[in-house]
Design a protein around this motif. Sequence first.
Motif, PDB file in Angstrom:
ATOM      1  N   ILE A 175       4.146   7.679 -25.649  1.00  0.00           N
ATOM      2  CA  ILE A 175       4.573   7.379 -27.014  1.00  0.00           C
ATOM      3  C   ILE A 175       3.996   6.050 -27.493  1.00  0.00           C
ATOM      4  O   ILE A 175       3.515   5.926 -28.624  1.00  0.00           O
ATOM      5  N   PHE A 176       4.012   5.042 -26.618  1.00  0.00           N
ATOM      6  CA  PHE A 176       3.547   3.704 -26.997  1.00  0.00           C
ATOM      7  C   PHE A 176       2.099   3.461 -26.578  1.00  0.00           C
ATOM      8  O   PHE A 176       1.673   2.311 -26.482  1.00  0.00           O
ATOM      9  N   ARG A 177       1.360   4.533 -26.332  1.00  0.00           N
ATOM     10  CA  ARG A 177      -0.021   4.389 -25.860  1.00  0.00           C
ATOM     11  C   ARG A 177      -0.895   3.678 -26.880  1.00  0.00           C
ATOM     12  O   ARG A 177      -1.720   2.828 -26.533  1.00  0.00           O
ATOM     13  N   ASN A 178      -0.733   3.972 -28.165  1.00  0.00           N
ATOM     14  CA  ASN A 178      -1.572   3.396 -29.216  1.00  0.00           C
ATOM     15  C   ASN A 178      -0.820   2.373 -30.049  1.00  0.00           C
ATOM     16  O   ASN A 178      -1.170   2.148 -31.211  1.00  0.00           O
ATOM     17  N   ASN A 179       0.185   1.752 -29.476  1.00  0.00           N
ATOM     18  CA  ASN A 179       0.978   0.762 -30.204  1.00  0.00           C
ATOM     19  C   ASN A 179       0.274  -0.592 -30.147  1.00  0.00           C
ATOM     20  O   ASN A 179       0.675  -1.504 -29.439  1.00  0.00           O
ATOM     21  N   THR A 180      -0.803  -0.696 -30.883  1.00  0.00           N
ATOM     22  CA  THR A 180      -1.572  -1.934 -30.971  1.00  0.00           C
ATOM     23  C   THR A 180      -1.746  -2.313 -32.435  1.00  0.00           C
ATOM     24  O   THR A 180      -1.593  -1.475 -33.333  1.00  0.00           O
ATOM     25  N   LEU A 181      -2.079  -3.558 -32.667  1.00  0.00           N
ATOM     26  CA  LEU A 181      -2.234  -4.086 -34.018  1.00  0.00           C
ATOM     27  C   LEU A 181      -3.705  -4.322 -34.295  1.00  0.00           C
ATOM     28  O   LEU A 181      -4.378  -5.048 -33.561  1.00  0.00           O
ATOM     29  N   ASN A 182      -4.206  -3.698 -35.350  1.00  0.00           N
ATOM     30  CA  ASN A 182      -5.602  -3.863 -35.746  1.00  0.00           C
ATOM     31  C   ASN A 182      -5.676  -4.969 -36.799  1.00  0.00           C
ATOM     32  O   ASN A 182      -5.310  -4.783 -37.957  1.00  0.00           O
ATOM     33  N   ILE A 183      -6.138  -6.140 -36.394  1.00  0.00           N
ATOM     34  CA  ILE A 183      -6.219  -7.287 -37.302  1.00  0.00           C
ATOM     35  C   ILE A 183      -7.659  -7.742 -37.479  1.00  0.00           C
ATOM     36  O   ILE A 183      -7.920  -8.874 -37.888  1.00  0.00           O
ATOM     37  N   GLY A 184      -8.617  -6.873 -37.186  1.00  0.00           N
ATOM     38  CA  GLY A 184     -10.017  -7.220 -37.392  1.00  0.00           C
ATOM     39  C   GLY A 184     -10.504  -8.260 -36.399  1.00  0.00           C
ATOM     40  O   GLY A 184     -10.293  -8.139 -35.187  1.00  0.00           O
ATOM     41  N   ASP A 185     -11.129  -9.302 -36.902  1.00  0.00           N
ATOM     42  CA  ASP A 185     -11.668 -10.351 -36.033  1.00  0.00           C
ATOM     43  C   ASP A 185     -10.715 -11.525 -35.880  1.00  0.00           C
ATOM     44  O   ASP A 185     -11.113 -12.584 -35.390  1.00  0.00           O
ATOM     45  N   GLU A 244       0.823  -1.205   0.000  1.00  0.00           N
ATOM     46  CA  GLU A 244       0.000   0.000   0.000  1.00  0.00           C
ATOM     47  C   GLU A 244       0.861   1.260   0.000  1.00  0.00           C
ATOM     48  O   GLU A 244       2.012   1.252   0.431  1.00  0.00           O
ATOM     49  N   MET A 245       0.270   2.326  -0.525  1.00  0.00           N
ATOM     50  CA  MET A 245       0.892   3.658  -0.586  1.00  0.00           C
ATOM     51  C   MET A 245       2.003   3.770  -1.626  1.00  0.00           C
ATOM     52  O   MET A 245       2.534   4.865  -1.838  1.00  0.00           O
ATOM     53  N   ILE A 246       2.353   2.680  -2.307  1.00  0.00           N
ATOM     54  CA  ILE A 246       3.392   2.800  -3.330  1.00  0.00           C
ATOM     55  C   ILE A 246       2.843   3.545  -4.543  1.00  0.00           C
ATOM     56  O   ILE A 246       3.551   4.349  -5.169  1.00  0.00           O
ATOM     57  N   GLY A 247       1.580   3.303  -4.882  1.00  0.00           N
ATOM     58  CA  GLY A 247       0.988   4.029  -5.999  1.00  0.00           C
ATOM     59  C   GLY A 247       0.948   5.521  -5.772  1.00  0.00           C
ATOM     60  O   GLY A 247       1.215   6.314  -6.682  1.00  0.00           O
ATOM     61  N   GLU A 248       0.643   5.938  -4.545  1.00  0.00           N
ATOM     62  CA  GLU A 248       0.628   7.367  -4.245  1.00  0.00           C
ATOM     63  C   GLU A 248       2.033   7.953  -4.205  1.00  0.00           C
ATOM     64  O   GLU A 248       2.236   9.119  -4.545  1.00  0.00           O
ATOM     65  N   SER A 249       3.013   7.156  -3.797  1.00  0.00           N
ATOM     66  CA  SER A 249       4.388   7.662  -3.761  1.00  0.00           C
ATOM     67  C   SER A 249       4.978   7.836  -5.149  1.00  0.00           C
ATOM     68  O   SER A 249       5.971   8.558  -5.308  1.00  0.00           O
ATOM     69  N   LEU A 250       4.398   7.201  -6.177  1.00  0.00           N
ATOM     70  CA  LEU A 250       4.897   7.338  -7.541  1.00  0.00           C
ATOM     71  C   LEU A 250       4.311   8.546  -8.266  1.00  0.00           C
ATOM     72  O   LEU A 250       4.801   8.899  -9.343  1.00  0.00           O
ATOM     73  N   VAL A 251       3.298   9.178  -7.719  1.00  0.00           N
ATOM     74  CA  VAL A 251       2.663  10.309  -8.397  1.00  0.00           C
ATOM     75  C   VAL A 251       3.647  11.449  -8.655  1.00  0.00           C
ATOM     76  O   VAL A 251       3.655  12.017  -9.757  1.00  0.00           O
ATOM     77  N   PRO A 252       4.514  11.844  -7.725  1.00  0.00           N
ATOM     78  CA  PRO A 252       5.456  12.930  -8.040  1.00  0.00           C
ATOM     79  C   PRO A 252       6.462  12.596  -9.134  1.00  0.00           C
ATOM     80  O   PRO A 252       7.110  13.509  -9.659  1.00  0.00           O
ATOM     81  N   TYR A 253       6.592  11.323  -9.492  1.00  0.00           N
ATOM     82  CA  TYR A 253       7.581  10.916 -10.488  1.00  0.00           C
ATOM     83  C   TYR A 253       6.946  10.592 -11.844  1.00  0.00           C
ATOM     84  O   TYR A 253       7.593   9.989 -12.690  1.00  0.00           O
ATOM     85  N   TYR A 254       5.693  11.001 -12.039  1.00  0.00           N
ATOM     86  CA  TYR A 254       5.039  10.711 -13.306  1.00  0.00           C
ATOM     87  C   TYR A 254       5.734  11.404 -14.476  1.00  0.00           C
ATOM     88  O   TYR A 254       5.713  10.902 -15.598  1.00  0.00           O
ATOM     89  N   ARG A 255       6.339  12.546 -14.246  1.00  0.00           N
ATOM     90  CA  ARG A 255       6.999  13.262 -15.348  1.00  0.00           C
ATOM     91  C   ARG A 255       8.234  12.527 -15.837  1.00  0.00           C
ATOM     92  O   ARG A 255       8.668  12.747 -16.962  1.00  0.00           O
ATOM     93  N   GLN A 256       8.795  11.663 -15.033  1.00  0.00           N
ATOM     94  CA  GLN A 256       9.939  10.856 -15.461  1.00  0.00           C
ATOM     95  C   GLN A 256       9.512   9.531 -16.074  1.00  0.00           C
ATOM     96  O   GLN A 256      10.240   8.973 -16.897  1.00  0.00           O
ATOM     97  N   LEU A 257       8.343   9.015 -15.681  1.00  0.00           N
ATOM     98  CA  LEU A 257       7.947   7.671 -16.083  1.00  0.00           C
ATOM     99  C   LEU A 257       6.949   7.632 -17.235  1.00  0.00           C
ATOM    100  O   LEU A 257       6.978   6.695 -18.040  1.00  0.00           O
ATOM    101  N   LEU A 258       6.078   8.625 -17.333  1.00  0.00           N
ATOM    102  CA  LEU A 258       4.965   8.536 -18.269  1.00  0.00           C
ATOM    103  C   LEU A 258       5.233   9.031 -19.683  1.00  0.00           C
ATOM    104  O   LEU A 258       4.440   8.715 -20.579  1.00  0.00           O
ATOM    105  N   PRO A 259       6.271   9.834 -19.978  1.00  0.00           N
ATOM    106  CA  PRO A 259       6.456  10.259 -21.381  1.00  0.00           C
ATOM    107  C   PRO A 259       6.615   9.099 -22.356  1.00  0.00           C
ATOM    108  O   PRO A 259       6.065   9.136 -23.463  1.00  0.00           O
TER     109      PRO A 259
END
Length: 309
Positions: A251-261, A232-247
Amino acid sequence: MAHADIAGTMLITQYSNVKFKGKKPPEIPPQSLSCFDQTIPVPWTRQPGKHERIHIADKDLPYWSPSCEFRYKVGRKFPKDYTRKGDGVKILKGLCPPCSKLRKVQPLTAGAFKERDNPPNTLFRKCYQRGDLPLQVDHNHTRLQINWKVDVAKVDYHFFLPLFFDGVRETEDPYRFLAVKGCEDLLKAGEGKILPVVPQLIVPIKNALNTRDPIVIGVTLQLMIKLVQSEEMIGESLVPYYRQLLPILNIFRNNTLNIGDAIDYAQQKKTTLGDLVLATLEIFEKHGGDDAFINIKYMVPTYESAVIT
């Protein structure tokens, strides 16, 4: 003296005072897997995920650039020398008269998804080669496991946990297996010892993400999920470091493959980066407290809340 100048390989043999009778020297024998092997040292200037500047010569610039060859020859530009409506296609095809004298310029790519340098200079590799780690690979089971020589719950987490996270960006065995499996064992047995060590884990995690290697990023994201869920509390302790971790996650947010069905087995194997990024962000929001969503939204604008209010 010459040796194998290949990053990440093992130093196998050395040639000294050897004269080769021919144009090509003999091939270096394969890795001996001996205990006397050691990693070839790399220059200190090689940093994980280091950004390389692209140097463009003046002759490669388009003719409308202020520092191009055309301006130096002609001097100042005349009104007919500036681009007008419809000149874009002509310039790309080399049909524009001023552009025909110069070499055709190819558009540059941003290289956001391009893999960056990942030198084998981790502290985890160095400590393993010196024999400082109290573990070894256990081959007595159907699946590879780690044989700890000490009680995992009694190790110094301020030293070992950042050390193992530093080895997450390794791509060679046994370093990769030992680092990843060691992180899992430490997170599983570290009740009450992980939260004070979170600030020391930011730089190793950031280095692993900055390599932009899909395999390394996938393993790192899975370990980040286990890190948040381990205590517990590890998720809240990571909030100040989002600027280092989330960029990188953005970039890879939409890195998915669309292959239909069709069936994508990468989802089952957890190798689809887009799904891993989404799962990581959802875990961050659920365990990050009240300020988690607004900070995630600031770094990843396309993210939508997964918490039902």
